[in-house]
Design a protein around this motif. Structure first.
Motif, mmCIF file in Angstrom:
data_model
loop_
_atom_site.group_PDB
_atom_site.id
_atom_site.type_symbol
_atom_site.label_atom_id
_atom_site.label_comp_id
_atom_site.label_asym_id
_atom_site.label_seq_id
_atom_site.Cartn_x
_atom_site.Cartn_y
_atom_site.Cartn_z
ATOM 1 N N GLY A 233 57.020 12.422 10.223
ATOM 2 C CA GLY A 233 57.969 13.312 10.885
ATOM 3 C C GLY A 233 59.155 13.661 10.025
ATOM 4 O O GLY A 233 59.754 12.795 9.383
ATOM 5 N N GLY A 234 59.492 14.946 9.987
ATOM 6 C CA GLY A 234 60.651 15.428 9.243
ATOM 7 C C GLY A 234 61.526 16.268 10.147
ATOM 8 O O GLY A 234 61.637 16.012 11.354
ATOM 9 N N LYS A 235 62.091 17.322 9.573
ATOM 10 C CA LYS A 235 63.066 18.105 10.335
ATOM 11 C C LYS A 235 62.434 18.934 11.454
ATOM 12 O O LYS A 235 63.100 19.239 12.446
ATOM 13 N N VAL A 236 61.144 19.285 11.321
ATOM 14 C CA VAL A 236 60.502 20.026 12.417
ATOM 15 C C VAL A 236 60.409 19.133 13.653
ATOM 16 O O VAL A 236 60.693 19.565 14.782
ATOM 17 N N SER A 237 59.998 17.863 13.454
ATOM 18 C CA SER A 237 59.925 16.925 14.581
ATOM 19 C C SER A 237 61.296 16.681 15.189
ATOM 20 O O SER A 237 61.450 16.612 16.415
ATOM 21 N N ALA A 238 62.315 16.560 14.329
ATOM 22 C CA ALA A 238 63.670 16.330 14.835
ATOM 23 C C ALA A 238 64.142 17.512 15.675
ATOM 24 O O ALA A 238 64.728 17.349 16.748
ATOM 25 N N GLN A 239 63.858 18.727 15.197
ATOM 26 C CA GLN A 239 64.283 19.911 15.938
ATOM 27 C C GLN A 239 63.509 20.048 17.249
ATOM 28 O O GLN A 239 64.066 20.440 18.283
ATOM 29 N N ALA A 240 62.222 19.701 17.217
ATOM 30 C CA ALA A 240 61.431 19.748 18.443
ATOM 31 C C ALA A 240 62.002 18.784 19.483
ATOM 32 O O ALA A 240 62.081 19.108 20.675
ATOM 33 N N ARG A 241 62.426 17.603 19.031
ATOM 34 C CA ARG A 241 63.041 16.654 19.976
ATOM 35 C C ARG A 241 64.327 17.221 20.553
ATOM 36 O O ARG A 241 64.629 17.039 21.736
ATOM 37 N N ALA A 242 65.087 17.907 19.713
ATOM 38 C CA ALA A 242 66.350 18.477 20.190
ATOM 39 C C ALA A 242 66.125 19.492 21.301
ATOM 40 O O ALA A 242 66.952 19.641 22.199
ATOM 41 N N TRP A 243 65.016 20.202 21.228
ATOM 42 C CA TRP A 243 64.699 21.214 22.234
ATOM 43 C C TRP A 243 63.819 20.663 23.355
ATOM 44 O O TRP A 243 63.549 21.383 24.324
ATOM 45 N N GLY A 244 63.329 19.447 23.195
ATOM 46 C CA GLY A 244 62.385 18.920 24.170
ATOM 47 C C GLY A 244 61.056 19.644 24.106
ATOM 48 O O GLY A 244 60.396 19.842 25.136
ATOM 49 N N TRP A 245 60.670 20.006 22.887
ATOM 50 C CA TRP A 245 59.451 20.803 22.694
ATOM 51 C C TRP A 245 58.370 19.952 22.012
ATOM 52 O O TRP A 245 58.681 19.175 21.113
ATOM 53 N N PRO A 246 57.117 20.082 22.407
ATOM 54 C CA PRO A 246 56.059 19.272 21.782
ATOM 55 C C PRO A 246 55.816 19.679 20.333
ATOM 56 O O PRO A 246 55.914 20.851 19.972
ATOM 57 N N VAL A 247 55.494 18.680 19.499
ATOM 58 C CA VAL A 247 55.218 18.928 18.092
ATOM 59 C C VAL A 247 53.955 18.165 17.701
ATOM 60 O O VAL A 247 53.711 17.061 18.197
ATOM 61 N N LEU A 248 53.157 18.746 16.827
ATOM 62 C CA LEU A 248 51.931 18.112 16.366
ATOM 63 C C LEU A 248 52.207 17.450 15.015
ATOM 64 O O LEU A 248 52.527 18.135 14.040
ATOM 65 N N PRO A 249 52.105 16.130 14.920
ATOM 66 C CA PRO A 249 52.356 15.449 13.647
ATOM 67 C C PRO A 249 51.322 15.838 12.587
ATOM 68 O O PRO A 249 50.181 16.186 12.899
ATOM 69 N N ALA A 250 51.720 15.731 11.328
ATOM 70 C CA ALA A 250 50.860 16.141 10.217
ATOM 71 C C ALA A 250 49.514 15.445 10.247
ATOM 72 O O ALA A 250 48.464 16.070 9.998
ATOM 73 N N ASP A 251 49.498 14.154 10.549
ATOM 74 C CA ASP A 251 48.266 13.382 10.489
ATOM 75 C C ASP A 251 47.386 13.550 11.717
ATOM 76 O O ASP A 251 46.312 12.934 11.797
ATOM 77 N N GLU A 252 47.824 14.382 12.661
ATOM 78 C CA GLU A 252 47.018 14.614 13.862
ATOM 79 C C GLU A 252 46.494 16.051 13.940
ATOM 80 O O GLU A 252 45.940 16.469 14.956
ATOM 81 N N VAL A 253 46.669 16.806 12.857
ATOM 82 C CA VAL A 253 46.209 18.196 12.847
ATOM 83 C C VAL A 253 44.682 18.232 12.802
ATOM 84 O O VAL A 253 44.062 17.667 11.906
ATOM 85 N N SER A 254 44.088 18.877 13.780
ATOM 86 C CA SER A 254 42.640 19.051 13.855
ATOM 87 C C SER A 254 42.370 20.298 14.680
ATOM 88 O O SER A 254 43.242 20.736 15.451
ATOM 89 N N PRO A 255 41.183 20.892 14.556
ATOM 90 C CA PRO A 255 40.881 22.071 15.382
ATOM 91 C C PRO A 255 41.039 21.800 16.873
ATOM 92 O O PRO A 255 41.571 22.634 17.608
ATOM 93 N N ALA A 256 40.592 20.622 17.333
ATOM 94 C CA ALA A 256 40.695 20.310 18.766
ATOM 95 C C ALA A 256 42.151 20.204 19.210
ATOM 96 O O ALA A 256 42.524 20.716 20.276
ATOM 97 N N ALA A 257 42.971 19.542 18.382
ATOM 98 C CA ALA A 257 44.387 19.397 18.744
ATOM 99 C C ALA A 257 45.093 20.744 18.737
ATOM 100 O O ALA A 257 45.919 21.036 19.612
ATOM 101 N N LEU A 258 44.781 21.586 17.759
ATOM 102 C CA LEU A 258 45.398 22.919 17.689
ATOM 103 C C LEU A 258 44.935 23.790 18.850
ATOM 104 O O LEU A 258 45.736 24.537 19.427
ATOM 105 N N ASP A 259 43.663 23.709 19.189
ATOM 106 C CA ASP A 259 43.153 24.463 20.344
ATOM 107 C C ASP A 259 43.896 24.064 21.614
ATOM 108 O O ASP A 259 44.268 24.922 22.436
ATOM 109 N N GLU A 260 44.125 22.762 21.775
ATOM 110 C CA GLU A 260 44.814 22.263 22.968
ATOM 111 C C GLU A 260 46.246 22.782 23.035
ATOM 112 O O GLU A 260 46.706 23.249 24.086
ATOM 113 N N ARG A 261 46.962 22.732 21.901
ATOM 114 C CA ARG A 261 48.347 23.214 21.883
ATOM 115 C C ARG A 261 48.406 24.724 22.115
ATOM 116 O O ARG A 261 49.293 25.225 22.806
ATOM 117 N N PHE A 262 47.462 25.450 21.508
ATOM 118 C CA PHE A 262 47.449 26.905 21.672
ATOM 119 C C PHE A 262 47.176 27.273 23.130
ATOM 120 O O PHE A 262 47.827 28.169 23.688
#
Length: 302
Positions: A233-262
């Motif tokens: 986690g870096g600044k994108v994760s920190a900013q997502a927390r500030a907004w209360g917005w979900p973020v996908l960590p680098a090590d969890e990127v997969s087609p299934a995870a991206l499909d779910e978020r989309f």
């Protein structure tokens, strides 16, 4: 009567355009309504998205089973058109919705009949691409970052970008690569922040590995598939927390995870969450500004 529809989007080294596909669709729908047996043929690349029961790869077609071969759209010139005449020499060959540059060109003269959209001495006709209806496709803006060497061995940028590229390539959406970088000297880049904001406001979804891609989406009320390209986690994760917005960590990127978020971003829940973020955007950074005032006041007092 079996009718084959071909064009520049059919041949291996042809240039497929949106106009080509829409013009072919217009002719296909017209001939089907008239009761003809129609097959549309496509290049290997276009066959990835045109794979219906009436679609075939150009090279897989048996010319002996074609009664009429129709070339649709584009200019009647060049080797692929001449090869079309050779391949379907035993079929009746027609062309429709085409540009005729030279009526004596073998590419033109080889047809039994040509119905042009424009040619010398002919009143120009409205292009066939304007005719068929089109479904609404989601418009997705993509902000990617490739640098950020300050994160050292926590960088997962190349891995994350490669995963996103593969996923985006299979996404049924109109995808636009966007930049937050400003440069008034280059028309391909935005010159002012308002230019970026104007584009983002017209999107359905944003996909971003950039902090400001996320922020610009939320301030516009546009849902964002936020992906942090930094391991742990870096600044994108920190900013997502500030907004209360979900973020996908680098090590969890997969087609299934991206499909779910989309899918979540396209859902009513995701859209409502983005609109709620827009409502608080005008108060963003209040604590930082208050702290700045406090620091300035202490310096003044000193």
């Amino acid at each position: 009567m079996r009718v084959l529809l071909a064009g520049w989007s059919s041949v291996l080294h042809g240039e497929a355009t949106a106009g080509d596909e829409l013009a072919t669709r217009a002719v296909e729908e017209h001939l089907l309504a008239a009761g003809h047996d129609v097959v549309s043929v496509w290049s290997p690349a276009m066959s990835l998205v045109r794979a219906g029961p009436r679609d075939q790869r150009y090279d897989d077609v048996d010319p002996r089973r074609v009664d009429v071969a129709v070339w649709v759209c584009g200019p009647l010139a060049g080797q692929p058109v001449r090869e079309f005449h050779t391949r379907f020499a035993h079929s009746r060959r027609l062309a429709v919705g085409v540009s005729v540059l030279d009526a004596s060109d073998p590419a033109v003269a080889g047809f039994d009949a040509v119905v042009p959209r424009d040619a010398a001495g002919v009143v120009p006709q409205r292009d066939l691409a304007a005719r068929p209806p089109v479904e609404h496709a989601a418009v997705v803006g993509v902000f990617l970052t490739h640098g950020q060497g300050e994160y050292g061995d926590r960088r997962r940028h190349e891995q994350v970008s490669a995963g996103l590229a593969t996923w985006l390539g299979g996404l049924d959406a109109a995808t636009l690569e966007l930049e937050t970088r400003l440069d008034p000297r280059d028309w391909r880049l935005p010159a002012r922040a308002e230019h970026v904001a104007a584009v983002v406001a017209r999107l359905d979804v944003v996909v971003s590995t950039r902090l400001h891609g996320l922020v610009l989406a939320l301030r516009a009320g546009v849902p964002c598939v936020a992906v942090d390209p930094v391991g742990g986690g870096g600044k994108v994760s920190a900013q997502a927390r500030a907004w209360g917005w979900p973020v996908l960590p680098a090590d969890e990127v997969s087609p299934a995870a991206l499909d779910e978020r989309f899918a979540w971003c396209r859902s009513r829940t995701g859209r409502d969450a983005a609109r709620a973020a827009r409502e608080v955007a005008a108060t963003a950074g209040e604590a930082q500004l208050a702290s700045l005032d406090s620091v300035l006041a202490r310096r003044t007092a000193g």
